[in-house]
Design a protein around this motif. Structure first.
Motif, short mmCIF file in Angstrom:
data_model
loop_
_atom_site.label_atom_id
_atom_site.label_comp_id
_atom_site.label_asym_id
_atom_site.label_seq_id
_atom_site.Cartn_x
_atom_site.Cartn_y
_atom_site.Cartn_z
N GLY A 130 -8.01 36.83 -89.08
CA GLY A 130 -8.04 35.28 -89.10
C GLY A 130 -7.26 34.87 -87.74
N LYS A 131 -7.15 33.71 -87.57
CA LYS A 131 -6.19 33.15 -86.53
C LYS A 131 -5.76 31.64 -86.95
CE LYS A 131 -7.71 33.13 -81.94
NZ LYS A 131 -8.34 32.68 -81.07
N VAL A 132 -4.54 31.54 -86.89
CA VAL A 132 -3.79 30.04 -87.25
C VAL A 132 -3.64 29.57 -86.16
CG1 VAL A 132 -3.06 30.97 -89.29
CG2 VAL A 132 -1.49 31.22 -87.36
N ASP A 133 -3.75 28.16 -85.66
CA ASP A 133 -3.35 27.40 -85.02
C ASP A 133 -1.98 27.45 -84.18
OD1 ASP A 133 -5.81 26.34 -84.88
OD2 ASP A 133 -5.45 24.56 -86.24
N GLY A 134 -1.18 27.71 -85.19
CA GLY A 134 0.47 27.71 -84.98
C GLY A 134 1.35 28.17 -86.02
N ILE A 135 2.46 28.67 -85.71
CA ILE A 135 3.50 28.97 -86.51
C ILE A 135 4.79 28.42 -86.01
CG2 ILE A 135 5.03 30.76 -87.53
CD1 ILE A 135 2.78 32.76 -87.12
N VAL A 136 5.43 27.34 -86.69
CA VAL A 136 6.37 26.60 -86.13
C VAL A 136 7.71 26.64 -87.11
CG1 VAL A 136 5.10 24.93 -84.84
CG2 VAL A 136 5.87 24.61 -87.38
N ARG A 137 8.82 26.41 -86.62
CA ARG A 137 10.09 26.49 -87.53
C ARG A 137 10.91 24.86 -87.55
NH1 ARG A 137 12.74 31.36 -86.05
NH2 ARG A 137 12.97 30.28 -84.13
N GLN A 138 11.16 24.49 -88.76
CA GLN A 138 11.49 23.27 -88.87
C GLN A 138 12.72 23.42 -89.79
OE1 GLN A 138 9.04 19.67 -88.54
NE2 GLN A 138 9.89 19.00 -90.55
N ASP A 139 13.98 22.84 -89.65
CA ASP A 139 14.91 22.73 -90.66
C ASP A 139 14.99 24.03 -91.12
OD1 ASP A 139 15.27 20.30 -90.20
OD2 ASP A 139 13.81 19.45 -91.69
N GLY A 140 14.83 25.42 -90.28
CA GLY A 140 15.30 26.77 -90.85
C GLY A 140 14.06 27.15 -91.60
N GLN A 141 12.97 26.56 -91.93
CA GLN A 141 11.91 27.07 -92.60
C GLN A 141 10.67 27.26 -91.50
OE1 GLN A 141 11.41 25.33 -96.81
NE2 GLN A 141 12.40 23.44 -95.47
N TYR A 142 9.71 28.09 -91.87
CA TYR A 142 8.60 28.59 -91.19
C TYR A 142 7.31 27.66 -91.93
CZ TYR A 142 10.94 32.33 -88.80
OH TYR A 142 11.88 32.99 -88.15
N PHE A 143 6.45 27.06 -91.02
CA PHE A 143 5.29 26.24 -91.53
C PHE A 143 4.18 26.81 -90.51
CE2 PHE A 143 8.84 23.79 -92.51
CZ PHE A 143 8.74 23.24 -93.97
N LEU A 144 2.86 26.70 -91.20
CA LEU A 144 1.83 27.10 -90.35
C LEU A 144 1.50 25.48 -89.79
CD1 LEU A 144 -0.36 29.38 -92.27
CD2 LEU A 144 1.48 30.03 -90.88
N LEU A 145 1.05 25.46 -88.48
CA LEU A 145 0.68 24.18 -88.00
C LEU A 145 -0.99 24.21 -87.71
CD1 LEU A 145 1.44 21.65 -86.35
CD2 LEU A 145 1.54 22.95 -84.19
N GLU A 146 -1.30 23.37 -88.32
CA GLU A 146 -2.82 23.41 -88.60
C GLU A 146 -3.57 22.04 -87.93
OE1 GLU A 146 -5.00 25.37 -89.18
OE2 GLU A 146 -6.92 24.57 -90.04
N HIS A 147 -4.16 22.03 -86.70
CA HIS A 147 -5.00 20.91 -86.15
C HIS A 147 -6.24 20.65 -86.96
CE1 HIS A 147 -1.98 21.64 -83.26
NE2 HIS A 147 -2.41 22.44 -82.82
#
Length: 338
Positions: A130-147
């Motif tokens: 698979g492929k995800v739109d993005g992986i980001v880090r915010q306030d020390g936590q990882y999130f997937l970025l989904e458009h």
């Protein structure tokens, strides 16, 4: 041992919804010649967002849009999408001049085994990619970025984000691949404005309207003027003003429950067994409740109705290898999930 078949969640979702449609696409490798315009526009915006979040250089994004619609002067559909994409991305860049998150990766692909969570046994027939739109880090936590591009955002739309199991399953695979803990998903939703460029009146339409006004006038006269087509600059400005209204862009954060991982892995394992059985017995039955799932015919409705007529295949379909979304530069299933 037989060669492992690469699968995606899109394939398994289609198999769950209609096994016959899944067979047309992923075994017979058939794709309609005419692509759904909603999918095409979503892919363009995914490309634009990848470019924007990677370099934050709006001129390059707008140049990509210009190059995507080279025939817009002659093609009304290209012209409409070109206007919409430019207005959407121009105001998006103003709306998010800076981000609270740090981009870790964009268009990240992954691949991993399909495992029976109850026994730890690994499928000898399928792997998941698979492929995800993005992986980001915010306030020390990882999130997937989904458009997402959507016709509108309301409470019902946001409630249904919970059913977007694909991104949750992908989060589990990325955790295994990258050795990180994914806390949740940041849904980045962009609304498609419904404004249309004014086309103006033909001479005949103007004369008909003028005659109607004169008939209603006590003086027998009318000062009406012919409505001229709206020029590109005026329409683009009107569109961009629309995107300044609240609600045209929305961020929604969903946190992932660890229980969801186990549930989806178990479902994926069961689907893989059902696929093996369907392939062995060649029993890909239709789910007719799915034929008009989104208020329009399924892409394979015409083919099913004809009984797989070779003439329909030749005139309306082409053969493309599955999982084209995994190729470099291709967006993952850009259509809204709903």
């Amino acid at each position: 041992m037989s060669e492992l078949m690469t699968t995606t969640y899109s394939m398994w979702r289609l198999f769950r919804n209609c096994r016959m449609a899944c067979k047309w696409r992923y075994i017979d490798e058939l794709v309609p010649l005419e692509r759904d315009p909603n999918l095409a526009f979503g892919s363009v915006i995914h490309d634009c967002l990848e470019c924007w979040h990677g370099e934050r250089y709006l001129a390059k994004v707008l140049d990509h849009i210009d190059r995507t619609y080279p025939n817009r002067a002659q093609d009304d559909h290209q012209q409409a999408d070109w206007h919409l994409a430019r207005a959407m991305m121009s105001v998006y860049a103003e709306h998010y001049p800076a981000e609270e998150f740090e981009v870790v990766a964009l268009e990240k692909t992954f691949e991993g085994p399909i495992v029976n969570p109850a026994t730890g046994a690994t499928s000898r027939s399928f792997i998941l990619a698979g492929k995800v739109d993005g992986i980001v880090r915010q306030d020390g936590q990882y999130f997937l970025l989904e458009h997402k591009t959507a016709s509108q955002i309301d409470a019902s739309y946001l409630e249904r984000l919970w059913t977007d199991f694909q991104i949750i399953l992908y989060a589990w695979y990325l955790e295994q691949t990258l050795g990180i803990t994914v806390s949740g998903i940041i849904y980045n939703v962009l609304v498609k404005a419904k404004l249309r460029q004014g086309k103006g009146e033909t001479e005949a339409e103007f004369e008909a309207r003028r005659a109607e006004l004169i008939a209603k006038s006590k003086t027998g006269k009318s000062s009406a003027k012919r409505k001229l087509p709206e020029d590109d600059e005026t329409f683009q400005q009107r569109l961009q003003e629309k995107y300044l209204e609240p609600g045209m862009f929305h961020r929604e954060v969903l946190y992932i429950s660890r229980d969801q991982f186990e549930e989806l892995r178990a479902e994926l394992w069961e689907l893989s067994k059902a696929m093996l059985d369907a392939r062995r017995r060649d029993t890909f039955y239709r789910n007719t409740s799915y034929c008009f799932q989104y208020g329009r015919p399924c892409a394979y409705f015409q083919l099913c109705r004809s009984g797989g007529n070779p003439n329909v295949i030749e005139n309306h379909f082409q053969r493309i290898a599955p999982h084209e979304e995994l190729r470099d530069g291709a967006g993952e299933n850009a259509a809204p999930v709903f």
